[in-house]
Enzyme design. Sequence first.
Site, PDB file in Angstrom:
ATOM      1  N   ASP A 225      35.710  37.646  34.414  1.00  0.00           N
ATOM      2  CA  ASP A 225      35.237  36.777  35.351  1.00  0.00           C
ATOM      3  C   ASP A 225      34.044  37.179  35.622  1.00  0.00           C
ATOM      4  O   ASP A 225      32.921  36.181  35.190  1.00  0.00           O
ATOM      5  CB  ASP A 225      35.807  37.695  37.032  1.00  0.00           C
ATOM      6  CG  ASP A 225      34.717  37.194  38.036  1.00  0.00           C
ATOM      7  OD1 ASP A 225      34.195  35.973  38.284  1.00  0.00           O
ATOM      8  OD2 ASP A 225      35.712  37.574  39.114  1.00  0.00           O
TER       9      ASP A 225
ATOM     10  N   GLY B 224      39.126  32.708  43.172  1.00  0.00           N
ATOM     11  CA  GLY B 224      38.330  32.272  44.830  1.00  0.00           C
ATOM     12  C   GLY B 224      36.791  33.202  45.081  1.00  0.00           C
ATOM     13  O   GLY B 224      37.037  34.946  44.673  1.00  0.00           O
TER      14      GLY B 224
ATOM     15  N   ASP C 282      42.603  43.747  38.739  1.00  0.00           N
ATOM     16  CA  ASP C 282      41.100  42.676  38.758  1.00  0.00           C
ATOM     17  C   ASP C 282      40.115  44.404  39.474  1.00  0.00           C
ATOM     18  O   ASP C 282      40.576  44.829  40.575  1.00  0.00           O
ATOM     19  CB  ASP C 282      40.584  41.717  40.140  1.00  0.00           C
ATOM     20  CG  ASP C 282      39.459  41.556  39.559  1.00  0.00           C
ATOM     21  OD1 ASP C 282      38.689  42.199  39.170  1.00  0.00           O
ATOM     22  OD2 ASP C 282      38.489  40.367  40.671  1.00  0.00           O
TER      23      ASP C 282
ATOM     24  N   LYS D 168      43.437  44.692  44.084  1.00  0.00           N
ATOM     25  CA  LYS D 168      41.798  45.318  43.319  1.00  0.00           C
ATOM     26  C   LYS D 168      42.199  46.846  43.188  1.00  0.00           C
ATOM     27  O   LYS D 168      42.995  47.365  43.754  1.00  0.00           O
ATOM     28  CB  LYS D 168      41.606  44.985  44.814  1.00  0.00           C
ATOM     29  CG  LYS D 168      41.079  43.765  44.694  1.00  0.00           C
ATOM     30  CD  LYS D 168      40.076  42.587  43.804  1.00  0.00           C
ATOM     31  CE  LYS D 168      39.228  41.190  44.260  1.00  0.00           C
ATOM     32  NZ  LYS D 168      38.243  40.961  43.275  1.00  0.00           N
TER      33      LYS D 168
ATOM     34  N   GLU E  97      41.516  42.134  34.851  1.00  0.00           N
ATOM     35  CA  GLU E  97      40.117  41.299  35.226  1.00  0.00           C
ATOM     36  C   GLU E  97      39.324  42.548  35.091  1.00  0.00           C
ATOM     37  O   GLU E  97      38.838  43.137  36.172  1.00  0.00           O
ATOM     38  CB  GLU E  97      40.657  40.455  36.463  1.00  0.00           C
ATOM     39  CG  GLU E  97      39.341  39.873  36.583  1.00  0.00           C
ATOM     40  CD  GLU E  97      39.938  38.345  38.246  1.00  0.00           C
ATOM     41  OE1 GLU E  97      41.369  39.178  38.602  1.00  0.00           O
ATOM     42  OE2 GLU E  97      38.598  37.816  38.622  1.00  0.00           O
TER      43      GLU E  97
ATOM     44  N   SER F 281      45.455  37.261  45.294  1.00  0.00           N
ATOM     45  CA  SER F 281      44.339  38.161  45.475  1.00  0.00           C
ATOM     46  C   SER F 281      44.429  39.309  46.372  1.00  0.00           C
ATOM     47  O   SER F 281      43.391  39.058  48.031  1.00  0.00           O
ATOM     48  CB  SER F 281      43.165  37.848  45.046  1.00  0.00           C
ATOM     49  OG  SER F 281      42.410  39.364  44.845  1.00  0.00           O
TER      50      SER F 281
ATOM     51  N   LYS G 294      34.732  30.162  38.353  1.00  0.00           N
ATOM     52  CA  LYS G 294      34.713  30.126  39.895  1.00  0.00           C
ATOM     53  C   LYS G 294      33.432  29.316  40.118  1.00  0.00           C
ATOM     54  O   LYS G 294      32.958  28.849  38.905  1.00  0.00           O
ATOM     55  CB  LYS G 294      33.892  32.144  40.466  1.00  0.00           C
ATOM     56  CG  LYS G 294      35.399  32.706  40.713  1.00  0.00           C
ATOM     57  CD  LYS G 294      34.660  33.478  41.172  1.00  0.00           C
ATOM     58  CE  LYS G 294      35.855  34.996  41.248  1.00  0.00           C
ATOM     59  NZ  LYS G 294      35.146  36.123  41.789  1.00  0.00           N
TER      60      LYS G 294
ATOM     61  N   LYS H 291      47.589  39.501  42.523  1.00  0.00           N
ATOM     62  CA  LYS H 291      46.862  40.133  41.708  1.00  0.00           C
ATOM     63  C   LYS H 291      46.539  40.927  42.804  1.00  0.00           C
ATOM     64  O   LYS H 291      46.504  40.916  44.043  1.00  0.00           O
ATOM     65  CB  LYS H 291      45.730  39.335  41.808  1.00  0.00           C
ATOM     66  CG  LYS H 291      44.177  40.090  41.699  1.00  0.00           C
ATOM     67  CD  LYS H 291      42.517  39.175  40.791  1.00  0.00           C
ATOM     68  CE  LYS H 291      42.109  38.963  41.457  1.00  0.00           C
ATOM     69  NZ  LYS H 291      41.074  38.318  41.396  1.00  0.00           N
TER      70      LYS H 291
HETATM   71  O1  OSB Z   1      36.676  38.859  41.809  1.00  0.00           O
HETATM   72  O2  OSB Z   1      37.680  37.808  41.743  1.00  0.00           O
HETATM   73  C1  OSB Z   1      37.219  38.309  42.881  1.00  0.00           C
HETATM   74  C2  OSB Z   1      36.376  37.558  46.322  1.00  0.00           C
HETATM   75  C3  OSB Z   1      34.930  37.875  46.710  1.00  0.00           C
HETATM   76  C4  OSB Z   1      34.355  38.649  45.580  1.00  0.00           C
HETATM   77  C5  OSB Z   1      35.199  38.757  43.913  1.00  0.00           C
HETATM   78  C6  OSB Z   1      36.662  38.712  44.250  1.00  0.00           C
HETATM   79  C7  OSB Z   1      36.989  38.404  45.127  1.00  0.00           C
HETATM   80  C8  OSB Z   1      38.761  37.716  45.123  1.00  0.00           C
HETATM   81  C9  OSB Z   1      39.184  37.062  46.380  1.00  0.00           C
HETATM   82  O3  OSB Z   1      39.858  38.688  44.707  1.00  0.00           O
HETATM   83  C10 OSB Z   1      38.954  35.058  45.762  1.00  0.00           C
HETATM   84  C11 OSB Z   1      40.039  35.115  47.421  1.00  0.00           C
HETATM   85  O4  OSB Z   1      41.532  35.138  47.486  1.00  0.00           O
HETATM   86  O5  OSB Z   1      39.026  34.624  47.646  1.00  0.00           O
HETATM   87 MG    MG Z   2      37.010  38.918  40.202  1.00  0.00          MG
END
Ligand code: OSB
Ligand code: MG
Length: 393
Positions: free
Chosen positions: A261, A313, A211, A186, A236, A158, A285, A184
């Site tokens: 999510d 994550g 995402d 953001k 996402e 991510s 998660k 992925k």
């Molecule tokens: O939306 O998946 C998410 C990190 C913190 C809060 C929300 C998210 C995330 C990530 C990071 O996308 C995932 C990772 O590398 O741990």
């Molecule tokens: Mg997410």
Amino acid sequence: MPGRESTDRGLKSGSATLPTDASLKIEAITLREIQMPLVHFFETSFGRTYSRRILLVTVHCEGQDGWAECVAGEDPFYSSEWIESAWAVTREYLAPMLLGRSITQGRQAPALMAKVRGHRMAKAALENALWEVEARAKQVPLWKLLGGSRREIACGVSIGIQDSLEQLLEKIQTELDAGYRRIKLKVKPGWDINILEKVRSRWPDILLSVDANSAYTLDQVEHLRNFDQFNLLMIEQPLWNDDLYYHARLQKELRTSICLDESIESGRDAACAIESGACRIINIKVGRVGGFTEAKKVHDICAANQAPVWCGGMLESGIGRAQNIALSTLDNFKLPGDVSASRRYWKEDIIEPAVEVSSQGFIAVNEQPGTGYGLREDLIEKLMVRKETFRPS
Ligand code: OSB
Ligand code: MG
């Protein structure tokens, strides 16, 4: 994997191996907060994080400790939970519900804490620590105890919002070179279609997803339709964090699969989401849904409905990461997750060996009891900013 022999340091492996159905008496619960600076800041549509405050939970049972990580964030921005609410609800309610009780399986923990509504991340840490205790007591790998079958899990990354497009492209190149199997990105208004055009023109064929962490509203459906041209694996959580209904409306308007999510906090949410067409894919998660037992429910409901899942994550330390790895061995984790190498987050991780990803983009699991990783208690001690232990009153 090299250096896979765990030292088990910090985890009393129990001088006497307990019989399979031995009862585990919960004698004490310890909370620790550690602070760990990230190697690189992480930015989502709700903000930028430079350093993590991480809540670690240790459940002390007769002769056996279990550790877990509470994934509540520094702020109540991803969800309403945050590190302070998790600490308080554990001290005032959850720990007293568990202390002095005897259980034989981690999956018995949710019933003991059921009276407390919500606070899923706080509950998950306690439950997951008990699964770790159970696995070590039985001398079985946690992934097997959870019902997993994969011997290796597929990894994606991510990638947060960057200061410039150049930095983003450079980061993507680094991760592809490292072997990661899915990228992925953001996104948010102003950092979406523009960057996707550049990324897709440079890498037309990689597995790519986005995402939004709830950065859009249904009014922006025309804008969101523009995502369809990029052949994305999924988008996402485009809409509100607690919404299913409008996601179902949006999914009808898009070719791109929606993955949820934030909106999925239980097996029931997963069933409603799939039945109503709010998504085709779910990000699991374990903290968000309240622990391994509920995560398995979400997994099974999705499997029964041919909806693939993957493991999300929360910028975890090695302790949470190791538990994500174990969960990802379940059969319906059919897509690469956000579970990646320790070195992407930390100069030094608090487990040993650190989590490593092969050049093909996989993490292997082993046959050792529990998560299969040892703890660096010396380092945890160094990073610790507070600690509190609870015992039966
Ligand atoms: O939306 O998946 C998410 C990190 C913190 C809060 C929300 C998210 C995330 C990530 C990071 O996308 C995932 C990772 O590398 O741990
Ligand atoms: Mg997410």
